[in-house]
Design an enzyme around this catalytic site. Sequence first.
Site, mmCIF file in Angstrom:
data_model
loop_
_atom_site.group_PDB
_atom_site.id
_atom_site.type_symbol
_atom_site.label_atom_id
_atom_site.label_comp_id
_atom_site.label_asym_id
_atom_site.label_seq_id
_atom_site.Cartn_x
_atom_site.Cartn_y
_atom_site.Cartn_z
ATOM 1 N N SER A 25 4.921 -7.207 3.336
ATOM 2 C CA SER A 25 5.451 -7.585 4.643
ATOM 3 C C SER A 25 6.198 -8.921 4.553
ATOM 4 O O SER A 25 5.946 -9.732 3.645
ATOM 5 C CB SER A 25 4.308 -7.685 5.648
ATOM 6 O OG SER A 25 3.381 -8.640 5.191
ATOM 7 N N LYS B 194 -1.265 -6.562 -9.777
ATOM 8 C CA LYS B 194 -2.254 -6.712 -8.697
ATOM 9 C C LYS B 194 -1.902 -5.635 -7.667
ATOM 10 O O LYS B 194 -1.000 -5.798 -6.857
ATOM 11 C CB LYS B 194 -2.146 -8.123 -8.088
ATOM 12 C CG LYS B 194 -3.398 -8.654 -7.398
ATOM 13 C CD LYS B 194 -3.889 -7.838 -6.229
ATOM 14 C CE LYS B 194 -3.122 -8.084 -4.954
ATOM 15 N NZ LYS B 194 -3.544 -7.153 -3.864
ATOM 16 N N CYS C 186 9.637 1.396 3.703
ATOM 17 C CA CYS C 186 10.500 0.255 4.044
ATOM 18 C C CYS C 186 11.914 0.728 4.320
ATOM 19 O O CYS C 186 12.736 -0.038 4.807
ATOM 20 C CB CYS C 186 10.485 -0.776 2.932
ATOM 21 S SG CYS C 186 11.248 -0.173 1.435
ATOM 22 N N GLU D 205 8.755 -4.432 13.181
ATOM 23 C CA GLU D 205 8.531 -3.336 12.229
ATOM 24 C C GLU D 205 7.244 -2.624 12.631
ATOM 25 O O GLU D 205 6.155 -3.204 12.552
ATOM 26 C CB GLU D 205 8.401 -3.886 10.798
ATOM 27 C CG GLU D 205 8.146 -2.782 9.793
ATOM 28 C CD GLU D 205 8.016 -3.257 8.360
ATOM 29 O OE1 GLU D 205 7.389 -4.314 8.109
ATOM 30 O OE2 GLU D 205 8.551 -2.567 7.466
ATOM 31 N N PHE E 65 0.807 -1.231 0.000
ATOM 32 C CA PHE E 65 0.000 0.000 0.000
ATOM 33 C C PHE E 65 0.837 1.277 0.000
ATOM 34 O O PHE E 65 0.329 2.345 -0.331
ATOM 35 C CB PHE E 65 -0.943 0.014 1.220
ATOM 36 C CG PHE E 65 -0.280 0.419 2.505
ATOM 37 C CD1 PHE E 65 -0.050 1.763 2.797
ATOM 38 C CD2 PHE E 65 0.143 -0.526 3.433
ATOM 39 C CE1 PHE E 65 0.580 2.128 3.982
ATOM 40 C CE2 PHE E 65 0.770 -0.164 4.609
ATOM 41 C CZ PHE E 65 0.993 1.177 4.884
#
Length: 492
Positions: free
Chosen positions: A229, A176, A284, A385, A152
């Site tokens: 993730s 996708k 990230c 995280e 996202f």
Amino acid sequence: MINNNVLPNYINGQWTASSATEYLAVINPATAKLLAQVPLSPASEVNQAAEAAATAFVTWRRTPPTERVQYLFKLKNLLEENFADLSRTITLECGKTLAESQGEMRRAIENVEVACGIPMMMQGTNLEDVARGIDETMIRQPLGVAAVICPFNFPGMIPFWFLPYAIACGNTYIIKPSEKVPLTMQKIVQLLERTGLPKGVVNLVNGAKAAVDAILDHPKIRAISFVGSTPVAKYIYSRGAANGKRLQCLGGAKNPIIILPDADVEMTTRIIADSAFGCAGQRCLAASIAVTVGEARHSFTDAIAETAKKRIVGNGLDQGVEMGPVITAQSKTRIEELIQQGREEGANLLVDGRYPKISGYEQGNFIRPTILQNVDRVGKIARTEIFGPVLSLIHLDSIDDAIALVNSGQYGNMACLFTSSGAASRKFRYEAEAGNIGINIGVAAPMAFFPFSGWKESFFGDLHGQSNHAVEFFTQTKVVVERWPSDWSRQF
Ligand code: NAD
């Protein structure tokens, strides 16, 4: 609930309504307003896209690379013309500030520019006389159908780490998008359509797990790029590999930044604040742990606390706003719970950004910059995280201890050092176990002409996204060994 705002898929050059029976609401994270409904497409729609892409591949791979990149030149121009609208769309659905969305789209476009060089980048190698009178040539050929499964946090940029290279190399493609932020890709695929790209070369299927599983299982999909993730990256990597696919799976991160006593405090603080709190910490490559060494402790701690408190939080579309909301209400709750857990592990909540009141945006998913001090270095907070605007401070006595802490983490996406010592930089660059290293840099984001590295549990696979790694990922090598005895030509 279904309304007129339901997003279509794009399969074989047609915008088609999904036959999905389930839909998710796409929500503006700053205002909580409904933006659209995204269908959770069933496997059958991925299968249609894969078949369309496989059919398109027959002609597309025979289209000369110089012709294939003409569509990318057109796309580059269309992306520039629609730059403002695309950036605004990213902010609307993802929450980051407009400046951050513009930066994201710039990085996306740079990948299109680099992929325009495919006629050179895709070239093979050759050597005459590997044995007397025998020549050997290595050719790169496209794989067939490839797919990307996106997260996202960068709806505009991340698909471009892969897509332009994949199609320029002669593959056909399925995107996708994240079901949380599907609007940006709708607009980008509309632009791709306007380039006149042949039908079936690029397909868009909205959805979540069912669509992903169908991608993993479809026999005609040869290669998959995943970003998201770590638990999902591991799942994609193992199921995709069991099905014989080529994979590159980029996972989560927990990025440490070391501050040595000889670092420039003003510059260091400004850069680390941008790294930790930019994009509301949902990067990230966000700084997550700041490790001060020796005397850096006091000067840096005071300065970062002041900077964190001053950051202007609000709707990313509003002028002057420096940090937007986090993606969902669930994400906000999760981050608040982790902050509380940090306190329970003994950390001091130096700056508490929980439960802010943002005037006019009371329904938004806001958390202000938060700093936890004296975080337990082996506790859950130092290892998890958080993916929110939360910086953990840890103090250590030497650079060796700090590097040992960096290398003890499960992730290896990025590690940074702030110093004015060349020798310390060299030691850090040499010893730190991470794929992206920053020296006096807070977000060591590789540009399109470098691969985006990532080590340990931040990456599963071999070849990374962007640049020459992408070209290698999206091609297979063929070696041709030839002998043409000279007396044969006398027959003609
Ligand atoms: P996510 O793993 O929840 O979702 C990523 C994609 O996987 C989505 O398209 C989603 O539909 C799909 N998915 C989710 N659960 C699935 C399941 N059980 N089975 C099959 N498919 C599933 O990630 P996210 O929350 O969208 O993104 C944030 C994460 O992405 C963070 O961990 C972040 O560090 C990581 N990320 C990594 C990089 C990198 O370069 N390493 C870049 C950006 C984001």
